[in-house]
Design an enzyme around this catalytic site. Sequence first.
Site, PDB file in Angstrom:
ATOM      1  N   CYS B 247       0.982  -0.769  -0.122  1.00 42.25           N
ATOM      2  CA  CYS B 247       0.075  -0.373  -0.503  1.00 42.25           C
ATOM      3  C   CYS B 247       0.724   0.699  -0.234  1.00 42.25           C
ATOM      4  O   CYS B 247       1.431   1.554  -0.547  1.00 42.25           O
ATOM      5  CB  CYS B 247      -0.905  -0.391   1.164  1.00 42.25           C
ATOM      6  SG  CYS B 247      -0.362  -0.112   2.774  1.00 42.25           S
ATOM      7  N   ARG B 252      -2.263  -0.942   5.422  1.00 37.74           N
ATOM      8  CA  ARG B 252      -3.499  -1.302   4.636  1.00 37.74           C
ATOM      9  C   ARG B 252      -3.222  -2.517   4.360  1.00 37.74           C
ATOM     10  O   ARG B 252      -3.946  -3.804   4.053  1.00 37.74           O
ATOM     11  CB  ARG B 252      -4.307  -0.149   3.109  1.00 37.74           C
ATOM     12  CG  ARG B 252      -4.159   1.292   4.413  1.00 37.74           C
ATOM     13  CD  ARG B 252      -4.847   1.609   2.802  1.00 37.74           C
ATOM     14  NE  ARG B 252      -3.555   2.357   2.615  1.00 37.74           N
ATOM     15  CZ  ARG B 252      -3.895   3.734   1.764  1.00 37.74           C
ATOM     16  NH1 ARG B 252      -4.562   3.322   0.818  1.00 37.74           N
ATOM     17  NH2 ARG B 252      -2.750   4.087   1.200  1.00 37.74           N
TER      18      ARG B 252
END
Lengths: 147, 299
Positions: B247, B252
Amino acid sequence: MSDAQLAPALAEIRDDFLALEQRERLQLLLEFSNELPELPERYQDHPDLFERVVECQAPVYIFVEVDADDIVHLFATAPKESPTTRGFASILSQGLAGLTTDEVLGVPDDFPQTLGLTQAVSPLRIRGMTALLARTKRQVREKTAAA
Amino acid sequence: MAVDVDPSPTFADYAHPERLVSAEWLLEHQGEPGLVVVESDEDVLLYETGHIRGAVKIDWHTDLNDPVQRDYVQGEEFARLLGSKGIARDTTVVIYGDKNNWWAAYALWVFTLFGHEDVRLLDGGRDKWVADGRELTTDVPAPVPVVYPIVERDDTVIRAFKEDVLAHLGNPLIDVRSPEEYSGERTEIPGYPTESALRAGHIPSAASVPWARAAAPDATFKSRADLEAIYKGDAGLKEGDTVIAYCRIGERSSHTWFVLTHLLGFENVRNYDGSWTEWGSAVRVPIVQGAERGEVPAR
């Protein structure tokens, strides 16, 4: 940095933070967070007036009012799920209260870095407050120019 | 000694149902010896506003990241941190947090780098707990410190570095950022422009699967069938694939790493925590812009 430029309320907030241990600084930030006032009624239904501070990790919106006496009023709103951002907004709203436009514009841009929070909160998160201050000053400049 | 797994049928279809617990399970086991509940949030103050009774706080930034080098803490700091929270090597740790367990999954991934065996997520995290009207308290527990062994972090199995990604090109990559970041319209996540990169786009051939697609509206994980449709259907992953997820800074994508590893049972998934803030600023690495995946350059 010279204290001559720093408004007394901001200097006091800074000194309060610096007098505390790291963990207690978080507690003080939480107190500020809880003290962020609700928007005055006249602004509650006017999301259009508010500017999003996109540099903050949470949805925070600010609106600056300059009154007839050249006094700046900063209004801010942030969700309760984002207490850190609320705390930053509350520090500025309390610290800038009652200042004239010139005094607000004279607040050093690095004020957020002087609170001793970079270790407790992390430098990345502090940048959100720097952006809050920068956007507040920009709105002051715009509103003074328009007047 | 590990605490019982949650026998809830909700989790039975997942590859590793023992990695999730429900709020009901947590309430039933709260305070049991051998169990420590950890809150890990994006917002450093959220825990202080109220947390699950007995839960301790671990902050991804101030506790798990090295303050100087761009890396995680070393074995000594990790041992000191966990010991101070009352976590021993064989403690069952249940982590929960805000935003669909985003940062909770990140903490779980870091725990896994240190080989902590029994670490689970509270399905739905903080959001669901609050939405269900469950109790929060501001009482901060004072855990009895225990000795956690100094374990060397193992970066070879579930962590990928830039060189690993270059060597991996041609194998499946999952880009979990927003579509705008993937296409290169912007270098930062909407709302997070403080962590930027010099160039925008994605790693050639990476499939775009924004991380939050794995979460249902109530912040719990989607069903296994729904997850298979997303990762095997849309993204084209196949059984036995070696996968790297990335990410912006690796948080994430640790959520996606959790989904692929523990819910879908992929055995070779690594998280590239350097992610776009490294790749998008590195010299002479291949980048593709636009909505298409793009080709892996010939070497």
